[in-house]
Design a protein around this motif. Structure first.
Motif, PDB file in Angstrom:
ATOM      1  N   MET A   1       0.831  -1.188   0.000  1.00  0.00           N
ATOM      2  CA  MET A   1       0.000   0.000   0.000  1.00  0.00           C
ATOM      3  C   MET A   1       0.874   1.249   0.000  1.00  0.00           C
ATOM      4  O   MET A   1       1.975   1.240   0.526  1.00  0.00           O
ATOM      5  N   ASP A   2       0.336   2.282  -0.553  1.00  0.00           N
ATOM      6  CA  ASP A   2       0.950   3.607  -0.466  1.00  0.00           C
ATOM      7  C   ASP A   2       0.251   4.350   0.659  1.00  0.00           C
ATOM      8  O   ASP A   2      -0.982   4.489   0.655  1.00  0.00           O
ATOM      9  N   VAL A   3       1.041   4.817   1.620  1.00  0.00           N
ATOM     10  CA  VAL A   3       0.505   5.462   2.813  1.00  0.00           C
ATOM     11  C   VAL A   3       1.049   6.880   2.881  1.00  0.00           C
ATOM     12  O   VAL A   3       2.259   7.097   2.780  1.00  0.00           O
ATOM     13  N   LEU A   4       0.154   7.853   3.078  1.00  0.00           N
ATOM     14  CA  LEU A   4       0.566   9.230   3.345  1.00  0.00           C
ATOM     15  C   LEU A   4       0.462   9.431   4.845  1.00  0.00           C
ATOM     16  O   LEU A   4      -0.619   9.288   5.423  1.00  0.00           O
ATOM     17  N   PHE A   5       1.587   9.716   5.488  1.00  0.00           N
ATOM     18  CA  PHE A   5       1.663   9.881   6.936  1.00  0.00           C
ATOM     19  C   PHE A   5       1.875  11.353   7.238  1.00  0.00           C
ATOM     20  O   PHE A   5       2.878  11.936   6.814  1.00  0.00           O
ATOM     21  N   ILE A   6       0.929  11.959   7.956  1.00  0.00           N
ATOM     22  CA  ILE A   6       0.983  13.391   8.243  1.00  0.00           C
ATOM     23  C   ILE A   6       1.187  13.551   9.744  1.00  0.00           C
ATOM     24  O   ILE A   6       0.267  13.319  10.538  1.00  0.00           O
ATOM     25  N   GLU A   7       2.399  13.952  10.132  1.00  0.00           N
ATOM     26  CA  GLU A   7       2.774  14.007  11.546  1.00  0.00           C
ATOM     27  C   GLU A   7       3.924  14.992  11.727  1.00  0.00           C
ATOM     28  O   GLU A   7       4.931  14.894  11.015  1.00  0.00           O
ATOM     29  N   ASP A   8       3.795  15.915  12.671  1.00  0.00           N
ATOM     30  CA  ASP A   8       4.838  16.910  12.896  1.00  0.00           C
ATOM     31  C   ASP A   8       5.868  16.480  13.936  1.00  0.00           C
ATOM     32  O   ASP A   8       6.943  17.050  14.014  1.00  0.00           O
ATOM     33  N   ASP A   9       5.571  15.459  14.714  1.00  0.00           N
ATOM     34  CA  ASP A   9       6.451  15.022  15.802  1.00  0.00           C
ATOM     35  C   ASP A   9       7.449  13.985  15.289  1.00  0.00           C
ATOM     36  O   ASP A   9       7.056  12.910  14.834  1.00  0.00           O
ATOM     37  N   THR A  10       8.733  14.307  15.384  1.00  0.00           N
ATOM     38  CA  THR A  10       9.789  13.427  14.889  1.00  0.00           C
ATOM     39  C   THR A  10       9.768  12.072  15.596  1.00  0.00           C
ATOM     40  O   THR A  10       9.992  11.034  14.963  1.00  0.00           O
ATOM     41  N   ILE A  11       9.513  12.062  16.888  1.00  0.00           N
ATOM     42  CA  ILE A  11       9.494  10.800  17.634  1.00  0.00           C
ATOM     43  C   ILE A  11       8.353   9.909  17.137  1.00  0.00           C
ATOM     44  O   ILE A  11       8.516   8.697  16.973  1.00  0.00           O
ATOM     45  N   GLU A  12       7.191  10.492  16.873  1.00  0.00           N
ATOM     46  CA  GLU A  12       6.059   9.717  16.349  1.00  0.00           C
ATOM     47  C   GLU A  12       6.377   9.155  14.962  1.00  0.00           C
ATOM     48  O   GLU A  12       6.000   8.041  14.632  1.00  0.00           O
ATOM     49  N   THR A  13       7.079   9.943  14.165  1.00  0.00           N
ATOM     50  CA  THR A  13       7.488   9.473  12.839  1.00  0.00           C
ATOM     51  C   THR A  13       8.453   8.300  12.965  1.00  0.00           C
ATOM     52  O   THR A  13       8.326   7.295  12.254  1.00  0.00           O
ATOM     53  N   MET A  14       9.389   8.408  13.905  1.00  0.00           N
ATOM     54  CA  MET A  14      10.325   7.310  14.135  1.00  0.00           C
ATOM     55  C   MET A  14       9.595   6.059  14.633  1.00  0.00           C
ATOM     56  O   MET A  14       9.946   4.940  14.240  1.00  0.00           O
ATOM     57  N   LYS A  15       8.581   6.237  15.469  1.00  0.00           N
ATOM     58  CA  LYS A  15       7.802   5.092  15.948  1.00  0.00           C
ATOM     59  C   LYS A  15       7.107   4.383  14.792  1.00  0.00           C
ATOM     60  O   LYS A  15       7.101   3.155  14.726  1.00  0.00           O
ATOM     61  N   LEU A  16       6.540   5.146  13.871  1.00  0.00           N
ATOM     62  CA  LEU A  16       5.882   4.528  12.724  1.00  0.00           C
ATOM     63  C   LEU A  16       6.911   3.780  11.868  1.00  0.00           C
ATOM     64  O   LEU A  16       6.668   2.646  11.468  1.00  0.00           O
ATOM     65  N   GLN A  17       8.043   4.412  11.591  1.00  0.00           N
ATOM     66  CA  GLN A  17       9.080   3.772  10.790  1.00  0.00           C
ATOM     67  C   GLN A  17       9.552   2.471  11.453  1.00  0.00           C
ATOM     68  O   GLN A  17       9.718   1.450  10.781  1.00  0.00           O
ATOM     69  N   ARG A  18       9.753   2.521  12.758  1.00  0.00           N
ATOM     70  CA  ARG A  18      10.196   1.335  13.498  1.00  0.00           C
ATOM     71  C   ARG A  18       9.150   0.231  13.414  1.00  0.00           C
ATOM     72  O   ARG A  18       9.477  -0.942  13.216  1.00  0.00           O
ATOM     73  N   THR A  19       7.884   0.596  13.563  1.00  0.00           N
ATOM     74  CA  THR A  19       6.802  -0.384  13.514  1.00  0.00           C
ATOM     75  C   THR A  19       6.720  -1.035  12.141  1.00  0.00           C
ATOM     76  O   THR A  19       6.625  -2.257  12.031  1.00  0.00           O
ATOM     77  N   VAL A  20       6.763  -0.241  11.098  1.00  0.00           N
ATOM     78  CA  VAL A  20       6.693  -0.763   9.734  1.00  0.00           C
ATOM     79  C   VAL A  20       7.874  -1.704   9.473  1.00  0.00           C
ATOM     80  O   VAL A  20       7.711  -2.779   8.900  1.00  0.00           O
ATOM     81  N   SER A  21       9.051  -1.312   9.934  1.00  0.00           N
ATOM     82  CA  SER A  21      10.236  -2.154   9.758  1.00  0.00           C
ATOM     83  C   SER A  21      10.129  -3.444  10.566  1.00  0.00           C
ATOM     84  O   SER A  21      10.377  -4.534  10.046  1.00  0.00           O
ATOM     85  N   LYS A  22       9.740  -3.327  11.825  1.00  0.00           N
ATOM     86  CA  LYS A  22       9.655  -4.501  12.697  1.00  0.00           C
ATOM     87  C   LYS A  22       8.616  -5.507  12.207  1.00  0.00           C
ATOM     88  O   LYS A  22       8.820  -6.716  12.277  1.00  0.00           O
ATOM     89  N   LEU A  23       7.504  -5.003  11.686  1.00  0.00           N
ATOM     90  CA  LEU A  23       6.449  -5.877  11.180  1.00  0.00           C
ATOM     91  C   LEU A  23       6.749  -6.361   9.754  1.00  0.00           C
ATOM     92  O   LEU A  23       5.969  -7.096   9.175  1.00  0.00           O
ATOM     93  N   GLN A  24       7.869  -5.896   9.201  1.00  0.00           N
ATOM     94  CA  GLN A  24       8.305  -6.262   7.853  1.00  0.00           C
ATOM     95  C   GLN A  24       7.236  -5.959   6.806  1.00  0.00           C
ATOM     96  O   GLN A  24       6.976  -6.758   5.902  1.00  0.00           O
ATOM     97  N   LEU A  25       6.625  -4.785   6.958  1.00  0.00           N
ATOM     98  CA  LEU A  25       5.611  -4.354   6.001  1.00  0.00           C
ATOM     99  C   LEU A  25       6.305  -3.736   4.792  1.00  0.00           C
ATOM    100  O   LEU A  25       7.303  -3.038   4.928  1.00  0.00           O
ATOM    101  N   LYS A  26       5.763  -3.972   3.634  1.00  0.00           N
ATOM    102  CA  LYS A  26       6.366  -3.483   2.396  1.00  0.00           C
ATOM    103  C   LYS A  26       5.664  -2.224   1.881  1.00  0.00           C
ATOM    104  O   LYS A  26       5.785  -1.870   0.721  1.00  0.00           O
TER     105      LYS A  26
END
Length: 133
Positions: A1-26
């Motif tokens: 899927m193509d996901v548009l992520f709208i978030e101003d908080d860098t830590i929240e962005t890192m959490k999403l990136q970590r989650t996507v990586s950990k769950l091995q989502l493409k």
């Protein structure tokens, strides 16, 4: 899927990136820091996202302001938008659903709980027929 992520908080962005990586989502994640940037991405002519993950509390253009612009646009109004926020304000929740969101998810404090919620959100939209259309 193509996901548009709208978030101003860098830590929240890192959490999403970590989650996507950990769950091995493409999924392909396009990150923007506010509603104005997100609208620029949407209007750029690039492929439209399958879903939008939207924070409510942002500078320049709040999530609710972004939603109003998005849902008033004939091209973008059917894009499934899931609010991902810390706001437990019932007025925000009701206003977002009135405008036309597809979901409202409260960001939990514990990372493990965040990961579990995001996993469920992605699993649902991966099988949703609207994304396949």
């Amino acid at each position: 899927m193509d996901v548009l992520f709208i978030e101003d908080d860098t830590i929240e962005t890192m959490k999403l990136q970590r989650t996507v990586s950990k769950l091995q989502l493409k999924h392909r994640i396009t990150e923007t820091k506010n509603g104005e940037e997100a609208l620029e991405v949407l209007k750029s002519g690039a492929k439209l996202p399958d879903i939008i993950l939207l924070d409510l509390n942002m500078p320049r253009m709040s999530g609710i302001e972004f939603l109003k612009v998005l849902k008033a646009d004939e091209t973008f109004k059917y894009l499934p938008t899931i609010v991902l926020t810390t706001s437990e304000n019932r007025a925000d929740l009701l206003e977002c659903y009135r405008i036309g969101i597809a979901g409202y998810v409260i960001k939990p404090l514990k990372y493990e709980d965040y990961e579990e919620k995001l996993k469920k959100v992605f699993q649902y939209w991966e099988v949703n027929e609207l994304v396949k259309a």
